[in-house]
Design a protein around this motif. Sequence first.
Motif, PDB file in Angstrom:
ATOM      1  N   THR A  10      53.137  84.745  16.211  1.00 22.28           N
ATOM      2  CA  THR A  10      53.317  84.606  14.768  1.00 22.28           C
ATOM      3  C   THR A  10      52.689  85.775  14.029  1.00 22.28           C
ATOM      4  N   PHE A  11      51.500  86.182  14.467  1.00 20.07           N
ATOM      5  CA  PHE A  11      50.822  87.311  13.837  1.00 20.07           C
ATOM      6  C   PHE A  11      51.625  88.596  14.016  1.00 20.07           C
ATOM      7  N   LEU A  12      52.149  88.843  15.220  1.00 21.76           N
ATOM      8  CA  LEU A  12      52.908  90.060  15.472  1.00 21.76           C
ATOM      9  C   LEU A  12      54.204  90.102  14.661  1.00 21.76           C
ATOM     10  N   ILE A  13      54.906  88.983  14.592  1.00 19.10           N
ATOM     11  CA  ILE A  13      56.137  88.929  13.794  1.00 19.10           C
ATOM     12  C   ILE A  13      55.821  89.139  12.322  1.00 19.10           C
ATOM     13  N   SER A  52      66.081  87.893   4.994  1.00 21.42           N
ATOM     14  CA  SER A  52      67.144  87.006   4.529  1.00 21.42           C
ATOM     15  C   SER A  52      67.912  86.407   5.705  1.00 21.42           C
ATOM     16  N   LYS A  53      68.200  87.222   6.707  1.00 17.41           N
ATOM     17  CA  LYS A  53      68.910  86.721   7.885  1.00 17.41           C
ATOM     18  C   LYS A  53      68.060  85.727   8.665  1.00 17.41           C
ATOM     19  N   ILE A  54      66.752  85.950   8.706  1.00 21.78           N
ATOM     20  CA  ILE A  54      65.853  85.004   9.374  1.00 21.78           C
ATOM     21  C   ILE A  54      65.896  83.658   8.668  1.00 21.78           C
ATOM     22  N   VAL A  55      65.892  83.677   7.337  1.00 15.75           N
ATOM     23  CA  VAL A  55      65.961  82.429   6.587  1.00 15.75           C
ATOM     24  C   VAL A  55      67.236  81.667   6.928  1.00 15.75           C
ATOM     25  N   HIS A  56      68.352  82.360   7.013  1.00 19.40           N
ATOM     26  CA  HIS A  56      69.624  81.687   7.249  1.00 19.40           C
ATOM     27  C   HIS A  56      69.839  81.285   8.706  1.00 19.40           C
ATOM     28  N   PHE A  57      69.132  81.899   9.633  1.00 20.46           N
ATOM     29  CA  PHE A  57      69.346  81.577  11.038  1.00 20.46           C
ATOM     30  C   PHE A  57      68.332  80.585  11.585  1.00 20.46           C
ATOM     31  N   TYR A  58      67.066  80.721  11.241  1.00 19.11           N
ATOM     32  CA  TYR A  58      66.025  79.932  11.874  1.00 19.11           C
ATOM     33  C   TYR A  58      65.555  78.722  11.074  1.00 19.11           C
ATOM     34  N   ILE A  59      65.785  78.702   9.782  1.00 17.75           N
ATOM     35  CA  ILE A  59      65.302  77.602   8.950  1.00 17.75           C
ATOM     36  C   ILE A  59      66.435  76.600   8.755  1.00 17.75           C
ATOM     37  N   PRO A  60      66.148  75.286   8.875  1.00 18.26           N
ATOM     38  CA  PRO A  60      67.188  74.266   8.681  1.00 18.26           C
ATOM     39  C   PRO A  60      67.828  74.383   7.295  1.00 18.26           C
ATOM     40  N   ALA A  61      69.071  73.942   7.204  1.00 17.07           N
ATOM     41  CA  ALA A  61      69.865  74.142   5.981  1.00 17.07           C
ATOM     42  C   ALA A  61      69.219  73.504   4.748  1.00 17.07           C
ATOM     43  N   ARG A  62      68.636  72.332   4.893  1.00 17.06           N
ATOM     44  CA  ARG A  62      68.065  71.676   3.717  1.00 17.06           C
ATOM     45  C   ARG A  62      66.737  72.297   3.282  1.00 17.06           C
ATOM     46  N   GLN A  63      66.199  73.216   4.069  1.00 14.14           N
ATOM     47  CA  GLN A  63      64.942  73.876   3.754  1.00 14.14           C
ATOM     48  C   GLN A  63      65.133  75.251   3.121  1.00 14.14           C
ATOM     49  N   ALA A 109      57.622  83.585  10.214  1.00 14.12           N
ATOM     50  CA  ALA A 109      57.251  83.750  11.623  1.00 14.12           C
ATOM     51  C   ALA A 109      57.006  82.395  12.276  1.00 14.12           C
ATOM     52  N   ALA A 110      56.402  81.467  11.552  1.00 11.76           N
ATOM     53  CA  ALA A 110      56.167  80.127  12.098  1.00 11.76           C
ATOM     54  C   ALA A 110      57.482  79.408  12.368  1.00 11.76           C
ATOM     55  N   TRP A 111      58.462  79.553  11.496  1.00 10.73           N
ATOM     56  CA  TRP A 111      59.768  78.937  11.721  1.00 10.73           C
ATOM     57  C   TRP A 111      60.463  79.545  12.934  1.00 10.73           C
ATOM     58  N   ILE A 112      60.330  80.844  13.132  1.00  7.24           N
ATOM     59  CA  ILE A 112      60.941  81.496  14.301  1.00  7.24           C
ATOM     60  C   ILE A 112      60.341  80.952  15.586  1.00  7.24           C
ATOM     61  N   ILE A 113      59.019  80.897  15.659  1.00 10.47           N
ATOM     62  CA  ILE A 113      58.351  80.404  16.862  1.00 10.47           C
ATOM     63  C   ILE A 113      58.700  78.939  17.103  1.00 10.47           C
ATOM     64  N   ALA A 114      58.738  78.127  16.050  1.00 10.39           N
ATOM     65  CA  ALA A 114      59.081  76.711  16.204  1.00 10.39           C
ATOM     66  C   ALA A 114      60.517  76.535  16.687  1.00 10.39           C
ATOM     67  N   TYR A 115      61.413  77.396  16.230  1.00 16.73           N
ATOM     68  CA  TYR A 115      62.808  77.324  16.671  1.00 16.73           C
ATOM     69  C   TYR A 115      62.904  77.519  18.182  1.00 16.73           C
ATOM     70  N   TYR A 116      62.226  78.533  18.697  1.00 14.10           N
ATOM     71  CA  TYR A 116      62.279  78.789  20.129  1.00 14.10           C
ATOM     72  C   TYR A 116      61.442  77.795  20.927  1.00 14.10           C
ATOM     73  N   ARG A 117      60.391  77.261  20.342  1.00 13.41           N
ATOM     74  CA  ARG A 117      59.589  76.239  21.024  1.00 13.41           C
ATOM     75  C   ARG A 117      60.408  74.962  21.227  1.00 13.41           C
ATOM     76  N   ASN A 118      61.208  74.605  20.239  1.00 15.72           N
ATOM     77  CA  ASN A 118      61.999  73.375  20.324  1.00 15.72           C
ATOM     78  C   ASN A 118      63.292  73.551  21.096  1.00 15.72           C
ATOM     79  N   SER A 119      63.768  74.776  21.260  1.00 14.28           N
ATOM     80  CA  SER A 119      65.057  74.986  21.927  1.00 14.28           C
ATOM     81  C   SER A 119      64.914  75.227  23.425  1.00 14.28           C
ATOM     82  N   THR A 120      63.724  75.589  23.890  1.00 13.07           N
ATOM     83  CA  THR A 120      63.559  75.826  25.321  1.00 13.07           C
ATOM     84  C   THR A 120      63.086  74.546  26.006  1.00 13.07           C
ATOM     85  N   PRO A 121      63.553  74.320  27.236  1.00 10.37           N
ATOM     86  CA  PRO A 121      63.164  73.082  27.931  1.00 10.37           C
ATOM     87  C   PRO A 121      61.740  73.089  28.404  1.00 10.37           C
TER      88      PRO A 121
END
Length: 100
Positions: free
Chosen positions: A23-26, A66-77, A88-100
């Motif tokens: 998150t810090f690096l992003i 802007s592209k990060i907002v539209h790709f990684y954040i849920p539509a209602r957010q 950066a927190a939304w990006i990390i959470a997206y990959y944390r929840n999508s990997t098994p």
Amino acid sequence: MSETLELFEAVPIMHSNKEKLLTFLIRMMLSFGHIIIALLVWIDTSWYIALSTLLLGYLVMGIVSSKIVHFYIPARQREFNYSNKELAAWIIAYYRNSTP
């Protein structure tokens, strides 16, 4: 009449040190990436090309955010404004929840 109430999600919280580091690096890349690139261009070329690179980099980082907002954040957010740390927190959470 059935009305639904959509609840908004809070910004994800980073738990492990690895997630906090990523998150810090992003966040730093989104905040200071265009400045770092302009300084590297300034070392190699002249100052006016570096200034042009700085301005162009600022625009590119805005488009990337802007592209990060539209790709990684849920539509209602998406109607909220987010800082680079929150993006950066939304990006990390997206990959944390999508990997098994």
